[in-house]
Design a protein around this motif. Structure first.
Motif, PDB file in Angstrom:
ATOM      1  N   GLN A 242      32.181  37.640  46.301  1.00 36.26           N
ATOM      2  CA  GLN A 242      31.573  38.763  47.032  1.00 36.26           C
ATOM      3  C   GLN A 242      32.588  39.422  47.953  1.00 36.26           C
ATOM      4  OE1 GLN A 242      28.308  36.534  48.795  1.00 36.26           O
ATOM      5  NE2 GLN A 242      26.806  37.600  47.534  1.00 36.26           N
ATOM      6  N   SER A 243      33.311  38.592  48.708  1.00 37.14           N
ATOM      7  CA  SER A 243      34.265  39.103  49.692  1.00 37.14           C
ATOM      8  C   SER A 243      35.384  39.902  49.037  1.00 37.14           C
ATOM      9  CB  SER A 243      34.853  37.928  50.477  1.00 37.14           C
ATOM     10  OG  SER A 243      35.911  38.340  51.302  1.00 37.14           O
ATOM     11  N   ARG A 244      35.814  39.454  47.868  1.00 42.88           N
ATOM     12  CA  ARG A 244      36.941  40.106  47.185  1.00 42.88           C
ATOM     13  C   ARG A 244      36.480  41.054  46.071  1.00 42.88           C
ATOM     14  NH1 ARG A 244      39.240  38.987  51.126  1.00 42.88           N
ATOM     15  NH2 ARG A 244      41.247  37.925  51.403  1.00 42.88           N
ATOM     16  N   HIS A 245      35.193  41.333  46.033  1.00 38.82           N
ATOM     17  CA  HIS A 245      34.624  42.284  45.065  1.00 38.82           C
ATOM     18  C   HIS A 245      34.984  41.928  43.629  1.00 38.82           C
ATOM     19  CE1 HIS A 245      33.606  44.613  48.593  1.00 38.82           C
ATOM     20  NE2 HIS A 245      34.881  44.660  48.944  1.00 38.82           N
ATOM     21  N   CYS A 246      34.852  40.637  43.318  1.00 37.17           N
ATOM     22  CA  CYS A 246      35.051  40.184  41.937  1.00 37.17           C
ATOM     23  C   CYS A 246      33.705  40.285  41.230  1.00 37.17           C
ATOM     24  CB  CYS A 246      35.563  38.741  41.921  1.00 37.17           C
ATOM     25  SG  CYS A 246      37.121  38.517  42.795  1.00 37.17           S
ATOM     26  N   LEU A 247      33.516  41.395  40.509  1.00 35.17           N
ATOM     27  CA  LEU A 247      32.206  41.683  39.926  1.00 35.17           C
ATOM     28  C   LEU A 247      32.294  41.837  38.417  1.00 35.17           C
ATOM     29  CD1 LEU A 247      31.058  44.391  42.513  1.00 35.17           C
ATOM     30  CD2 LEU A 247      30.475  41.959  42.523  1.00 35.17           C
ATOM     31  N   LEU A 248      31.237  41.412  37.751  1.00 33.32           N
ATOM     32  CA  LEU A 248      31.093  41.622  36.314  1.00 33.32           C
ATOM     33  C   LEU A 248      30.353  42.928  36.085  1.00 33.32           C
ATOM     34  CD1 LEU A 248      29.852  38.012  35.524  1.00 33.32           C
ATOM     35  CD2 LEU A 248      32.072  38.935  34.829  1.00 33.32           C
ATOM     36  N   LYS A 249      30.353  43.422  34.857  1.00 29.91           N
ATOM     37  CA  LYS A 249      29.537  44.596  34.540  1.00 29.91           C
ATOM     38  C   LYS A 249      28.086  44.241  34.789  1.00 29.91           C
ATOM     39  CE  LYS A 249      32.643  46.714  31.182  1.00 29.91           C
ATOM     40  NZ  LYS A 249      32.893  46.998  29.755  1.00 29.91           N
ATOM     41  N   GLY A 250      27.378  45.133  35.440  1.00 26.14           N
ATOM     42  CA  GLY A 250      25.994  44.837  35.787  1.00 26.14           C
ATOM     43  C   GLY A 250      25.877  44.212  37.165  1.00 26.14           C
ATOM     44  N   SER A 251      27.003  44.202  37.919  1.00 25.98           N
ATOM     45  CA  SER A 251      27.040  43.755  39.324  1.00 25.98           C
ATOM     46  C   SER A 251      26.904  42.251  39.533  1.00 25.98           C
ATOM     47  CB  SER A 251      25.946  44.474  40.147  1.00 25.98           C
ATOM     48  OG  SER A 251      26.183  45.858  40.122  1.00 25.98           O
ATOM     49  N   GLY A 252      26.995  41.452  38.454  1.00 24.24           N
ATOM     50  CA  GLY A 252      27.015  40.002  38.645  1.00 24.24           C
ATOM     51  C   GLY A 252      28.359  39.574  39.232  1.00 24.24           C
ATOM     52  N   LEU A 253      28.399  38.389  39.837  1.00 24.79           N
ATOM     53  CA  LEU A 253      29.633  37.900  40.453  1.00 24.79           C
ATOM     54  C   LEU A 253      30.555  37.290  39.403  1.00 24.79           C
ATOM     55  CD1 LEU A 253      28.147  36.172  43.632  1.00 24.79           C
ATOM     56  CD2 LEU A 253      29.386  38.346  43.549  1.00 24.79           C
ATOM     57  N   ASP A 254      31.808  37.682  39.435  1.00 20.12           N
ATOM     58  CA  ASP A 254      32.810  37.135  38.518  1.00 20.12           C
ATOM     59  C   ASP A 254      33.489  35.943  39.219  1.00 20.12           C
ATOM     60  OD1 ASP A 254      34.829  36.577  36.742  1.00 20.12           O
ATOM     61  OD2 ASP A 254      35.415  38.668  36.423  1.00 20.12           O
ATOM     62  N   THR A 255      32.844  34.791  39.140  1.00 23.47           N
ATOM     63  CA  THR A 255      33.361  33.615  39.860  1.00 23.47           C
ATOM     64  C   THR A 255      34.646  33.076  39.224  1.00 23.47           C
ATOM     65  OG1 THR A 255      31.753  32.286  38.634  1.00 23.47           O
ATOM     66  CG2 THR A 255      31.182  32.861  40.901  1.00 23.47           C
ATOM     67  N   GLU A 256      34.838  33.346  37.924  1.00 24.76           N
ATOM     68  CA  GLU A 256      36.089  32.899  37.297  1.00 24.76           C
ATOM     69  C   GLU A 256      37.273  33.671  37.860  1.00 24.76           C
ATOM     70  OE1 GLU A 256      38.190  31.676  33.170  1.00 24.76           O
ATOM     71  OE2 GLU A 256      36.023  31.927  33.248  1.00 24.76           O
ATOM     72  N   LYS A 257      37.099  34.975  38.026  1.00 18.66           N
ATOM     73  CA  LYS A 257      38.169  35.790  38.622  1.00 18.66           C
ATOM     74  C   LYS A 257      38.421  35.352  40.067  1.00 18.66           C
ATOM     75  CE  LYS A 257      39.517  40.584  39.504  1.00 18.66           C
ATOM     76  NZ  LYS A 257      39.096  42.007  39.451  1.00 18.66           N
ATOM     77  N   ALA A 258      37.345  35.069  40.792  1.00 20.83           N
ATOM     78  CA  ALA A 258      37.474  34.605  42.179  1.00 20.83           C
ATOM     79  C   ALA A 258      38.208  33.268  42.233  1.00 20.83           C
ATOM     80  CB  ALA A 258      36.091  34.483  42.825  1.00 20.83           C
ATOM     81  N   ALA A 259      37.918  32.401  41.244  1.00 24.13           N
ATOM     82  CA  ALA A 259      38.576  31.094  41.182  1.00 24.13           C
ATOM     83  C   ALA A 259      40.074  31.255  40.966  1.00 24.13           C
ATOM     84  CB  ALA A 259      37.967  30.254  40.063  1.00 24.13           C
TER      85      ALA A 259
END
Length: 284
Positions: A242-259
């Motif tokens: 959330q903090s780094r705006h790592c988002l998937l299409k459809g506004s889901g969180l991209d936790t893999e990118k954040a990782a």
């Protein structure tokens, strides 16, 4: 998470070291200052017995000073010459030549008594993948004498590098032992990037890094990523996304990118100087 990694060229590298050790006066072993014991290969002690030994605490700028000093004392107590270095920026490299001469003074005295004068010290540079051997050699030689890369396993064959009239270096590929008997060792190696990320589960590894940070460096993640603390590492991962705006299409969180982002910060020093193991553990 289970760690096991032993590329075929590493078996070949071990044989190569066994063949070349008779040509060598000094074994220079690079370890990562953040995990000095976990980043050693136990085979090297056997391969290098009866040779002068030096341990370089590389990437010392990424580890805490007080623990660098403690590890230097630990290795000196084991009979090694020790230098703290930062190969990328050249820190500590000026003292290497003198320490090499000091480490090999008995051998040089034997040579002198036998009438052998001015033969250069031959040193083998060893260490596990991604510990910074090639960068160290390039920095010491002052030119791109050995290939470098930020992926483990770049050095594939041996090469001699003449530093000056006093010292010749033999570069060798990094070698890891066939299996990690202690999975904590495998985890530490994975956290600093010595095991190829492609064979790891990124989010699980990032969760381990977050757990470590929460335990030993409390508050650092919260300050770095401007988020609320949580004991659950996966919740922290979501908050980093959330903090780094790592988002998937459809506004889901991209936790893999954040990782991946968090692990990169962890490894590069952007979370501060981190030491992941301590000398008392090395004595076990």
């Amino acid at each position: 998470m289970h760690f096991q990694w032993y590329p075929g060229h590493m078996t070949k590298a071990k044989r190569m070291m066994q063949e070349n050790i008779k040509l060598i006066d000094l074994v220079i072993e690079l370890v990562d200052a953040r995990i000095p014991m976990s980043s050693r290969n136990p085979d090297i002690d056997e391969l290098g017995k009866n040779k002068a030994r030096m341990v370089l605490l590389n990437k010392a700028d990424l580890a805490e000073d007080k623990w660098n000093d403690a590890w230097a004392e630990y290795f000196k107590g084991q009979g090694y010459s020790v230098v703290k270095v930062n190969s990328k920026k050249g820190g500590g490299l000026k003292s290497i030549q003198n320490v090499i001469q000091e480490a090999c003074k008995e051998k040089m005295e034997r040579d002198r008594k036998r009438g052998i004068l001015n033969r250069p010290v031959r040193a083998m540079v060893v260490g596990i993948p991604n510990v910074g051997k090639s960068t160290f050699i390039n920095s010491l030689a002052g030119k791109a004498a050995a290939k470098t890369g930020n992926k483990p396993g770049v050095t594939k064959g041996k090469q001699w590098i003449r530093l000056n009239k006093q010292v010749e270096l033999l570069d060798t590929p990094g070698i890891l032992w066939p299996k990690f008997e202690d999975q904590a060792v495998g985890l530490r190696l994975a956290l600093i990037g010595s095991i190829k990320d492609e064979i790891l589960q990124t989010e699980e590894l990032a969760a381990e890094a977050i757990t470590f940070m929460n335990t030993y460096y409390s508050g650092v993640l919260e300050e770095k990523y401007a988020l609320e603390s949580s004991a659950d590492p996966y919740v922290v991962l979501e908050r980093i996304a959330q903090s780094r705006h790592c988002l998937l299409k459809g506004s889901g969180l991209d936790t893999e990118k954040a990782a991946m982002l968090m692990l990169d910060d962890f490894r590069s020093g952007r979370l501060g100087r981190l030491t992941l193991e301590y000398p008392a553990e090395g004595e076990k």
